[in-house]
Write a protein that holds these residues in place. Structure first.
Motif, PDB file in Angstrom:
ATOM      1  N   GLY A  20     -45.617   1.063   4.645  1.00 48.10           N
ATOM      2  CA  GLY A  20     -46.639   1.538   5.568  1.00 48.10           C
ATOM      3  C   GLY A  20     -47.239   0.420   6.398  1.00 48.10           C
ATOM      4  N   PRO A  21     -48.080   0.782   7.370  1.00 46.92           N
ATOM      5  CA  PRO A  21     -48.636  -0.210   8.301  1.00 46.92           C
ATOM      6  C   PRO A  21     -49.594  -1.205   7.665  1.00 46.92           C
ATOM      7  CG  PRO A  21     -49.650   1.940   8.638  1.00 46.92           C
ATOM      8  CD  PRO A  21     -48.496   2.153   7.704  1.00 46.92           C
ATOM      9  N   LEU A  22     -50.123  -0.900   6.480  1.00 49.78           N
ATOM     10  CA  LEU A  22     -51.041  -1.823   5.816  1.00 49.78           C
ATOM     11  C   LEU A  22     -50.355  -2.642   4.732  1.00 49.78           C
ATOM     12  CD1 LEU A  22     -54.288   0.338   5.512  1.00 49.78           C
ATOM     13  CD2 LEU A  22     -53.511  -1.121   7.381  1.00 49.78           C
ATOM     14  N   SER A  23     -49.036  -2.525   4.638  1.00 50.92           N
ATOM     15  CA  SER A  23     -48.281  -3.287   3.650  1.00 50.92           C
ATOM     16  C   SER A  23     -48.227  -4.755   4.046  1.00 50.92           C
ATOM     17  CB  SER A  23     -46.859  -2.728   3.553  1.00 50.92           C
ATOM     18  OG  SER A  23     -46.016  -3.614   2.838  1.00 50.92           O
ATOM     19  N   ASP A  24     -48.247  -5.637   3.035  1.00 53.32           N
ATOM     20  CA  ASP A  24     -48.063  -7.058   3.321  1.00 53.32           C
ATOM     21  C   ASP A  24     -46.609  -7.474   3.119  1.00 53.32           C
ATOM     22  OD1 ASP A  24     -47.803  -6.990   0.587  1.00 53.32           O
ATOM     23  OD2 ASP A  24     -49.517  -8.293   0.170  1.00 53.32           O
ATOM     24  N   GLU A  25     -45.734  -6.476   3.027  1.00 57.97           N
ATOM     25  CA  GLU A  25     -44.312  -6.748   2.848  1.00 57.97           C
ATOM     26  C   GLU A  25     -43.736  -7.438   4.086  1.00 57.97           C
ATOM     27  OE1 GLU A  25     -40.322  -3.990   2.618  1.00 57.97           O
ATOM     28  OE2 GLU A  25     -42.012  -3.431   1.347  1.00 57.97           O
ATOM     29  N   GLY A  26     -43.000  -8.503   3.856  1.00 57.90           N
ATOM     30  CA  GLY A  26     -42.333  -9.175   4.960  1.00 57.90           C
ATOM     31  C   GLY A  26     -43.201 -10.119   5.758  1.00 57.90           C
ATOM     32  N   LEU A  27     -44.428 -10.395   5.319  1.00 60.20           N
ATOM     33  CA  LEU A  27     -45.293 -11.305   6.045  1.00 60.20           C
ATOM     34  C   LEU A  27     -44.856 -12.756   5.818  1.00 60.20           C
ATOM     35  CD1 LEU A  27     -48.909  -9.944   5.389  1.00 60.20           C
ATOM     36  CD2 LEU A  27     -47.482  -9.573   7.399  1.00 60.20           C
ATOM     37  N   VAL A  28     -44.721 -13.501   6.892  1.00 57.85           N
ATOM     38  CA  VAL A  28     -44.474 -14.934   6.770  1.00 57.85           C
ATOM     39  C   VAL A  28     -45.771 -15.582   6.295  1.00 57.85           C
ATOM     40  CG1 VAL A  28     -43.884 -17.066   7.981  1.00 57.85           C
ATOM     41  CG2 VAL A  28     -42.745 -14.913   8.596  1.00 57.85           C
ATOM     42  N   GLN A  29     -45.674 -16.375   5.240  1.00 56.05           N
ATOM     43  CA  GLN A  29     -46.860 -17.047   4.701  1.00 56.05           C
ATOM     44  C   GLN A  29     -46.480 -18.450   4.257  1.00 56.05           C
ATOM     45  OE1 GLN A  29     -48.820 -16.181   0.711  1.00 56.05           O
ATOM     46  NE2 GLN A  29     -50.286 -15.158   2.077  1.00 56.05           N
ATOM     47  N   LEU A  30     -47.233 -19.431   4.717  1.00 58.46           N
ATOM     48  CA  LEU A  30     -47.020 -20.825   4.327  1.00 58.46           C
ATOM     49  C   LEU A  30     -48.215 -21.408   3.587  1.00 58.46           C
ATOM     50  CD1 LEU A  30     -45.236 -22.188   7.542  1.00 58.46           C
ATOM     51  CD2 LEU A  30     -44.197 -21.523   5.369  1.00 58.46           C
ATOM     52  N   LEU A  31     -49.294 -20.615   3.532  1.00 59.66           N
ATOM     53  CA  LEU A  31     -50.505 -21.034   2.835  1.00 59.66           C
ATOM     54  C   LEU A  31     -51.087 -19.794   2.169  1.00 59.66           C
ATOM     55  CD1 LEU A  31     -52.128 -23.737   2.654  1.00 59.66           C
ATOM     56  CD2 LEU A  31     -53.608 -22.817   4.450  1.00 59.66           C
ATOM     57  N   ASP A  32     -51.121 -19.784   0.834  1.00 57.73           N
ATOM     58  CA  ASP A  32     -51.587 -18.573   0.170  1.00 57.73           C
ATOM     59  C   ASP A  32     -53.110 -18.495   0.170  1.00 57.73           C
ATOM     60  OD1 ASP A  32     -52.583 -20.132  -1.925  1.00 57.73           O
ATOM     61  OD2 ASP A  32     -50.961 -19.636  -3.317  1.00 57.73           O
ATOM     62  N   VAL A  33     -53.629 -17.426  -0.421  1.00 59.86           N
ATOM     63  CA  VAL A  33     -55.065 -17.158  -0.385  1.00 59.86           C
ATOM     64  C   VAL A  33     -55.866 -18.282  -1.022  1.00 59.86           C
ATOM     65  CG1 VAL A  33     -56.858 -15.576  -1.189  1.00 59.86           C
ATOM     66  CG2 VAL A  33     -54.715 -14.664  -0.331  1.00 59.86           C
ATOM     67  N   ASP A  34     -55.280 -18.967  -1.997  1.00 55.05           N
ATOM     68  CA  ASP A  34     -55.971 -20.057  -2.688  1.00 55.05           C
ATOM     69  C   ASP A  34     -55.797 -21.403  -1.997  1.00 55.05           C
ATOM     70  OD1 ASP A  34     -56.879 -18.359  -4.736  1.00 55.05           O
ATOM     71  OD2 ASP A  34     -54.944 -18.475  -5.739  1.00 55.05           O
ATOM     72  N   GLY A  35     -55.135 -21.413  -0.837  1.00 52.26           N
ATOM     73  CA  GLY A  35     -54.962 -22.662  -0.106  1.00 52.26           C
ATOM     74  C   GLY A  35     -53.795 -23.504  -0.558  1.00 52.26           C
ATOM     75  N   THR A  36     -52.867 -22.902  -1.279  1.00 49.03           N
ATOM     76  CA  THR A  36     -51.692 -23.613  -1.771  1.00 49.03           C
ATOM     77  C   THR A  36     -50.511 -23.387  -0.839  1.00 49.03           C
ATOM     78  OG1 THR A  36     -52.446 -23.291  -4.048  1.00 49.03           O
ATOM     79  CG2 THR A  36     -50.126 -23.903  -3.735  1.00 49.03           C
ATOM     80  N   ARG A  37     -49.790 -24.462  -0.507  1.00 50.23           N
ATOM     81  CA  ARG A  37     -48.642 -24.334   0.373  1.00 50.23           C
ATOM     82  C   ARG A  37     -47.558 -23.498  -0.292  1.00 50.23           C
ATOM     83  NH1 ARG A  37     -47.608 -27.259   5.116  1.00 50.23           N
ATOM     84  NH2 ARG A  37     -45.778 -25.916   5.128  1.00 50.23           N
ATOM     85  N   VAL A  38     -46.945 -22.640   0.520  1.00 51.96           N
ATOM     86  CA  VAL A  38     -45.875 -21.762   0.070  1.00 51.96           C
ATOM     87  C   VAL A  38     -44.574 -22.260   0.675  1.00 51.96           C
ATOM     88  CG1 VAL A  38     -44.978 -19.403   0.117  1.00 51.96           C
ATOM     89  CG2 VAL A  38     -47.453 -19.790  -0.060  1.00 51.96           C
ATOM     90  N   ALA A  39     -43.552 -22.416  -0.147  1.00 51.36           N
ATOM     91  CA  ALA A  39     -42.268 -22.910   0.339  1.00 51.36           C
ATOM     92  C   ALA A  39     -41.519 -21.802   1.073  1.00 51.36           C
ATOM     93  CB  ALA A  39     -41.431 -23.429  -0.825  1.00 51.36           C
ATOM     94  N   ASP A  40     -41.115 -22.068   2.281  1.00 51.89           N
ATOM     95  CA  ASP A  40     -40.318 -21.124   3.057  1.00 51.89           C
ATOM     96  C   ASP A  40     -39.408 -21.939   3.976  1.00 51.89           C
ATOM     97  OD1 ASP A  40     -39.235 -19.287   4.883  1.00 51.89           O
ATOM     98  OD2 ASP A  40     -40.977 -17.968   4.737  1.00 51.89           O
ATOM     99  N   PRO A  41     -38.171 -22.184   3.558  1.00 46.83           N
ATOM    100  CA  PRO A  41     -37.280 -23.054   4.334  1.00 46.83           C
ATOM    101  C   PRO A  41     -36.979 -22.537   5.736  1.00 46.83           C
ATOM    102  CG  PRO A  41     -36.084 -21.892   2.588  1.00 46.83           C
ATOM    103  CD  PRO A  41     -37.533 -21.675   2.334  1.00 46.83           C
ATOM    104  N   ASP A  42     -37.108 -21.240   5.959  1.00 50.15           N
ATOM    105  CA  ASP A  42     -36.836 -20.691   7.287  1.00 50.15           C
ATOM    106  C   ASP A  42     -37.901 -21.092   8.298  1.00 50.15           C
ATOM    107  OD1 ASP A  42     -34.507 -19.441   6.460  1.00 50.15           O
ATOM    108  OD2 ASP A  42     -35.556 -17.590   5.907  1.00 50.15           O
ATOM    109  N   TRP A  43     -39.146 -21.201   7.841  1.00 50.41           N
ATOM    110  CA  TRP A  43     -40.248 -21.435   8.760  1.00 50.41           C
ATOM    111  C   TRP A  43     -40.856 -22.828   8.654  1.00 50.41           C
ATOM    112  CZ3 TRP A  43     -40.579 -18.323  12.647  1.00 50.41           C
ATOM    113  CH2 TRP A  43     -40.076 -17.020  12.522  1.00 50.41           C
ATOM    114  N   GLU A  44     -40.581 -23.524   7.581  1.00 48.42           N
ATOM    115  CA  GLU A  44     -41.141 -24.863   7.402  1.00 48.42           C
ATOM    116  C   GLU A  44     -40.818 -25.818   8.552  1.00 48.42           C
ATOM    117  OE1 GLU A  44     -43.601 -27.478   5.971  1.00 48.42           O
ATOM    118  OE2 GLU A  44     -43.257 -25.558   4.961  1.00 48.42           O
ATOM    119  N   PRO A  45     -39.595 -25.760   9.136  1.00 51.90           N
ATOM    120  CA  PRO A  45     -39.311 -26.681  10.247  1.00 51.90           C
ATOM    121  C   PRO A  45     -40.262 -26.534  11.434  1.00 51.90           C
ATOM    122  CG  PRO A  45     -37.282 -25.743   9.405  1.00 51.90           C
ATOM    123  CD  PRO A  45     -38.397 -24.998   8.742  1.00 51.90           C
ATOM    124  N   TYR A  46     -40.841 -25.361  11.603  1.00 57.33           N
ATOM    125  CA  TYR A  46     -41.741 -25.127  12.733  1.00 57.33           C
ATOM    126  C   TYR A  46     -43.186 -25.509  12.417  1.00 57.33           C
ATOM    127  CZ  TYR A  46     -37.681 -22.620  14.373  1.00 57.33           C
ATOM    128  OH  TYR A  46     -36.395 -22.303  14.765  1.00 57.33           O
TER     129      TYR A  46
END
Length: 376
Positions: free
Chosen positions: A5-31
């Motif tokens: 549904g439209p309020l789902s967080d499925e598929g969201l690109v995230q590099l910093l979680d709610v607690d301020g911790t970096r999230v590893a994502d090799p697809d987006w890290e270069p940017y």
């Protein structure tokens, strides 16, 4: 609500979680790899200034100094993250809530309030700042933005063979605007003309009081599929991820690869405008849930963990926000009511016979009251 549904967080690109911790994502890290601690401190500073200015403008409206104010409270990461990815000769088409983006384009924030005071349509130079005037008609500017992007392409400012000189357009609008005909027409034109434009949807979950669930049964980003436009959903409260996604999208457009649609999933922590009462259509529990996802606090936690947000820097930003608040109050309260004839200024870039005729008529109309007074 189903997972898709439209309020789902499925598929969201995230590099910093709610607690301020970096999230590893090799697809987006270069940017995001170029975001040094200095760049992250700048992002925190700009978000903090945006929020302080927003609070000051809200207070001025409550005091009767502004006719209306449109808050961007809670959307600072979506605006600063994307705005700092813009460069020359890119061009920004905002709607009416992009105060943070305006800050990244070096626009003097207090002067923006002339619009909300009812003095001018906009006091900044849209050419010098590569930032168009605000548009109050929902979604109408998306067509203007697409036309501008098509012109950039035809003027050789895209995919020129010199990537450092290529540009693109970024057009901001909200979730409600995606239901407007103008936006859908803009998506058609952008797609078939391969226009160098990034459509940036700040999905704050409410089109005034109408929730996203009443506008779509799927995430808004999926609307791009029907137009053959690449799309990405990003955590709109994660300034690092927003910057990375926008960086990719603008590079894609500048290279002549066509339009992109970004859906930044965020939350409007204030009411739609100062004439709205959000408590009538959403719960305190939902508001508190999103306060825990505050974008400024999230980046602060990350910088604190790195030891990259010293107290002297925080103090300097606090002093800066206080000075801006004081200057904003003094500036707004110094404005006097302009002569009514100024409404005919700047209607068109060149003199216009019809406008001049109306100006002359209105001038005679005003003078008639003075003449009546002189005969009394």
């Amino acid at each position: 609500m189903e997972a898709t549904g439209p309020l789902s967080d499925e598929g969201l690109v995230q590099l910093l979680d709610v607690d301020g911790t970096r999230v590893a994502d090799p697809d987006w890290e270069p940017y995001a790899a170029h975001l040094t601690p200095d760049a992250l401190r700048l992002a925190w500073r700009l978000m903090t200034i945006t929020r302080a200015f927003d609070a000051e403008a809200t207070s001025l409206q409550r005091q009767g100094e502004l006719g209306l104010w449109v808050s961007c409270l809670g959307q600072e990461a979506a605006q600063i993250g994307s705005g700092t990815a813009v460069r020359e000769p890119d061009y920004v088409f905002p709607s009416y809530r992009e105060h943070g983006v305006a800050l990244t384009r070096d626009i003097d924030l207090p002067q923006m309030l002339t619009l909300f005071r009812g003095l001018e349509h906009g006091s900044w130079d849209p050419v010098a700042h590569s930032f168009h005037l605000y548009t109050l008609v929902i979604g109408a500017h998306s067509l203007h933005a697409t036309g501008y992007a098509m012109a950039m392409d035809r003027d050789g400012l895209v995919a020129s063979g010199s990537p450092d000189k290529d540009g693109a357009v970024i057009c901001y609008f909200g979730d409600g605007a995606t239901s407007q005909g103008d936006v859908n027409e803009a998506l058609v034109f952008a797609s078939v003309n391969n226009a160098p434009i990034v459509f940036f949807v700040q999905n704050n979950q409410f089109a005034i009081s109408e929730p996203t669930t009443r506008q779509s049964r799927v995430p808004l980003a999926q609307r791009a599929d029907g137009f053959g436009i690449p799309r990405v959903r990003v955590d709109g409260n994660d300034v690092i991820a927003v910057h990375a996604v926008t960086q990719w999208a603008l590079r894609h457009a500048r290279a002549g690869q066509g339009p992109v649609l970004i859906e930044a999933f965020t939350y409007r922590m204030a009411s739609h405008t100062t004439s709205d009462d959000a408590t009538r259509y959403r719960t305190r529990a939902d508001e508190e849930k999103w306060r825990q996802r505050d974008p400024i606090e999230r980046l602060k936690k990350h910088l604190d963990a790195l030891g990259e947000l010293p107290q002297e820097f925080r103090d300097a930003v606090t002093a800066e926000t206080k000075a801006l608040g004081k200057r904003t109050r003094e500036t707004v309260k110094s404005w006097e009511r302009p002569a009514l004839l100024t409404m005919f200024d700047h209607v068109y870039a060149e003199p216009h016979q019809q406008v001049e005729s109306e100006r002359a008529w209105f001038d005679r109309y005003q003078q008639s009251f003075l003449d009546e007074g002189s005969h009394a």
